[in-house]
Design an enzyme around this catalytic site. Structure first.
Site, mmCIF file in Angstrom:
data_model
loop_
_atom_site.group_PDB
_atom_site.id
_atom_site.type_symbol
_atom_site.label_atom_id
_atom_site.label_comp_id
_atom_site.label_asym_id
_atom_site.label_seq_id
_atom_site.Cartn_x
_atom_site.Cartn_y
_atom_site.Cartn_z
ATOM 1 N N ASP A 156 1.075 -1.374 0.297
ATOM 2 C CA ASP A 156 0.309 -0.021 -0.124
ATOM 3 C C ASP A 156 0.983 1.183 -0.252
ATOM 4 O O ASP A 156 1.735 1.431 0.409
ATOM 5 C CB ASP A 156 -1.082 0.431 0.633
ATOM 6 C CG ASP A 156 -1.774 0.756 0.686
ATOM 7 O OD1 ASP A 156 -2.427 1.990 0.174
ATOM 8 O OD2 ASP A 156 -2.776 0.908 2.066
HETATM 9 C C1 BGC Z 1 -4.519 3.245 -0.153
HETATM 10 C C2 BGC Z 1 -4.573 2.106 -0.829
HETATM 11 C C3 BGC Z 1 -5.012 3.074 -2.329
HETATM 12 C C4 BGC Z 1 -3.676 3.454 -2.185
HETATM 13 C C5 BGC Z 1 -3.131 4.788 -3.304
HETATM 14 C C6 BGC Z 1 -3.332 4.263 -0.039
HETATM 15 O O1 BGC Z 1 -4.122 4.588 0.824
HETATM 16 O O2 BGC Z 1 -5.452 2.744 1.499
HETATM 17 O O3 BGC Z 1 -6.281 1.308 -0.685
HETATM 18 O O4 BGC Z 1 -5.069 2.439 -3.207
HETATM 19 O O5 BGC Z 1 -3.869 4.751 -1.053
HETATM 20 O O6 BGC Z 1 -4.126 5.579 -3.432
#
Ligand code: BGC
Length: 751
Positions: free
Chosen positions: A229
């Protein structure tokens, strides 16, 4: 691309760059070798494409895209075909935007209704989330766009999400929080899996070797790439060693440099780096966008967003058939609530979409068969009652034939990044519902929210329509259901408890900044409420229809591999409808604490009025199994089970006992296997006789083979002895080589 030749041609800095991510949304391009950058984009319910050149840091500033219902609503369809089509639509749109990887679906379980991201997740039950998630993944990937199944794993709270540890038993982890991922990885072969921010039992997920290698790859056979993530990696070298392939979005040159240094100093084996690069090269090769620009029909995709909402909205309550309201029976209709004009139709955070065509309930009312007077009733930007707004709505309601009030959680109380603190609607909305119900006997509440709501006013209103966050066609879909243009067929994929304090984790959720302790174990959601026979507001699986269904003629055939359950489903009402038959299994065979029932299969069936359709649902050995911590494997026990077919976890329509016999496809014998198990199983007993008891134990007394005065094996008489696993027998001096022979022979497959 010849992956091995490309890998051999890459320099160390190039390899380090490839596993480190680039400019928020890309993998690094290696122009020298014609390796292109891949683009990825959120998210689960619509594209949030932010280009590198847009220079924007505003999360809400992305290209226009169709905004589909949030997962909380689309999961309420319980419709795998629909989720597959949703995936196909998203895949088509992603391809038109030259996107290689779509960052979704979000499949973590809704453990507490306070979880800030519940709106983005599918269910409290791993089977519902697993089946619907698999269908979604298959749909997206059928359009030559890969997915990132997220967030692996046990991301069930948002506060301190970067550092908190989800602490739980292995059984809880396997049966609930990993189970969804296991189903999707095995059934849908996702391109990538995204690790979550949190730790599990103290180890950061993106640096957790057991999770990323032993379980995901070795046990489940995952062949894709594992990405982190955004910002989930604390130490990128440790992450690579644990099995992470791609750090996102990466810390630029700093990430690349630390990998180069680690290889040069021997801290990181280049072979380990090569493995990650190889996984990424495969992803780049498999999911490269087409070089031409596809397009799609925005109007048709908007209509599909409406269809998803139509198939998913849940009619929670309908006393005295208050709904549907049509031009004929609505009379003087009053619509109340600022949310009718300013709807909440999507979640906040990384899944936010810039809609193409938002149709609010007030706008759509104009095109429906109904006419109504509208009163805002309350202000969304405050929680105190605005007396003049409330009075105007109440005055109108006094003389109305029917009242519909739109209510829900304001955006600032529900978002990715933090957890909720309450399940109550803002005071001004709750009070207004109560006051309206005092002056009018025909009040319908339409809810817009991402997760469960407490309803202290429930007994005073006639109808409740749960629209969750219904996407850009929210207005059209809401009236489709209220007017009966569409017969509601959504069912809750989560329990609505009566009060927050009824939830099993109420005293501890989010209390400790460092640890979230899953003390309820496998007793989460309906597994908890049903086992404790607690009253709930609306049970898991609940959803009403404007028609009625009858379930009859249950029949089961079983064998050592599972069972097939069939029954008839009849539409006994006067309009076409869709039922959601749910198959629950109660395990009375195993000697560990078991929920009173667990969902093991479901389907969605369209039935015409008066029509009867046969339905067949299958159960596999796994559906009778539980995770045995001592043996570190799934175990299915021979004995009695109860099979139930229900319209919700609390509305069981058919029920029958079933005795399963797994003795002929026995669980493997290990050092942990008890002598009782061996003695009671004729096949194992024979093998034990031949391998351990019969051979003369060189020079020693084989105390296992000792007999009493009647020539009976002493072993069989001695309860204390029987209550020992093989390893204890060896510890007491039993013949280790013969026992090893026995284990090998016992585990040999017959035939
Ligand atoms: C979120 C993800 C997301 C990523 C990119 C993160 O903060 O937890 O679900 O895909 O950001 O935006």
């Amino acid at each position: 691309m010849d992956i091995e030749r490309t890998l051999a041609a890459l320099t160390l800095p190039e390899k380090a760059a490839l596993v480190s991510g680039k400019k928020s949304w890309y993998t690094a391009a290696i122009d020298r070798l014609d390796i292109p950058a891949l683009m990825m984009t959120d998210g689960p319910s619509g594209l949030r494409k932010q280009t590198a050149d847009s220079g924007t840091t505003n999360i809400n500033d992305s290209v226009q895209a169709i905004t589909y219902p949030a997962a909380a609503l689309s999961a309420s369809s319980w419709n795998t075909d629909l989720l597959r089509q949703l995936g196909e639509h998203l895949g088509t749109e992603a391809r038109a935007e030259q996107i290689s990887l779509l960052l979704g679906p979000g499949v973590n379980l809704k453990r507490s209704p306070l979880g800030g991201r519940n709106f983005e997740y599918l269910s409290e039950d791993p089977l519902v989330a697993g089946e619907l998630g698999s269908a979604y993944v298959q749909g997206v990937q059928s359009q030559h766009v890969g997915v990132a199944v997220k967030h692996f794993a046990a991301n069930n709270r948002e506060n301190q999400r970067f550092t908190a540890s989800s602490d739980m038993s292995q059984r809880t982890l396997r049966e609930l929080y990993l189970r969804t991922f296991e189903i999707i990885v095995k059934a849908a072969l996702p391109a990538t899996v995204m690790t979550s921010y949190n730790k599990i039992n103290g180890t950061l997920n993106s640096q957790n070797r057991r999770l990323l290698r032993s379980i995901l790859r070795d046990e489940w056979g995952f062949h894709g790439a594992v990405m982190s993530d955004w910002g989930a990696v604390a130490n990128n070298v440790q992450a690579l060693r644990a099995g992470l392939d791609l750090e996102m979005p990466g810390q630029g040159q700093a990430s690349v440099d630390s990998i180069i240094r680690a290889v040069e100093t021997g801290e990181l084996d280049e072979g380990t780096l090569n493995k990650a690069v190889r996984h990424l090269l495969h992803i780049i090769e498999n999911w490269l966008p087409a070089d031409h620009h596809d397009t799609y029909d925005h109007a048709a995709h908007h209509d599909f967003a409406r269809h998803v909402a139509d198939d998913s909205i849940v009619l929670l309550k309908n006393r005295h058939q208050e709904l549907p309201l049509t031009a004929k029976n609505a009379g003087n209709l009053v619509v109340v609530g600022e949310l009718a004009a300013q709807p909440r139709y999507q979640g906040s955070g990384s899944s936010h979409v810039n809609p193409t065509n938002l149709v609010t309930p007030l706008m759509a009312l104009q095109n429906s068969e109904l006419t109504a007077n509208y009163y805002p009733g309350y202000r969304l930007d405050q929680s105190e009652t605005d007396d003049s707004l409330a009075q105007a709505a109440l005055e109108a309601a006094k003389s109305a034939d029917h009242v519909i009030i739109f209510a829900g959680y304001p955006e600032n109380t529900e978002s990715e990044g933090f957890d909720k603190t309450s399940l109550m609607l803002p005071e001004n909305q709750g009070e207004l519902i109560g006051s309206l119900a005092k002056v009018n006997d025909h009040v319908t509440v339409v809810l817009q929210n991402g997760s469960a709501v407490e309803m202290p006013w429930i007994n005073s209103v006639d109808a409740v329509v749960e629209t969750y966050l219904a996407g850009e066609a929210v207005g059209e879909a809401t009236w489709d259901i209220i007017t009966g243009k569409v017969n509601p067929s959504g069912h809750l994929a989560e329990t609505f408890p009566r009060r927050l304090t009824d939830t099993p984790m109420a005293p501890t959720f989010g209390q400790d900044p460092h640890h979230e302790r899953y003390t309820e174990g496998v007793f989460m959601g309906y597994r908890y409420y049903d086992t404790h026979e607690m009253h709930v507001l609306f049970p898991f699986g609940h959803g009403l229809s404007y028609t009625t269904f009858e379930y009859t003629n249950m029949a089961i055939t079983e064998n050592e591999h599972g069972a097939t359950v069939s029954f008839d489903l009849t539409n006994t009402g006067d309009r076409p409808g869709q039922a959601v038959p749910q198959l629950y299994v109660a395990n009375h065979a195993s000697h560990v604490p078991m929920p009173t029932k667990e969902l093991r299969a479901f389907t969605k069936v369209a039935v015409a009025p008066g029509e009867t359709k046969p339905v067949t649902l299958k159960l596999t050995r796994r559906d009778f199994s539980w995770w045995c911590e001592g043996k570190a494997r799934w175990q299915a026990d021979t004995g009695d089970y109860e099979i139930m077919i229900g319209d919700s976890s609390r509305d069981i329509r058919l029920q029958t006992k079933l005795t399963m016999d797994f003795k002929n496809s026995p669980a493997p014998v290990t050092m942990e296997t008890y002598l009782t198990t061996i003695v009671q199983d004729p096949r194992l007993r024979d093998i034990f006789q031949a391998t351990v008891l019969a051979p003369k134990y060189a020079g020693e007394n084989n105390f296992l083979a000792a007999t009493d005065e009647n020539g009976n094996l002493a072993l069989l008489q001695d309860q204390m002895f029987l209550n020992m696993p093989l390893r204890a027998v060896i510890a007491l001096g039993g013949p280790a080589p013969l026992i090893a022979d026995f284990i090998a022979a016992a585990n040999e497959r017959k035939g």
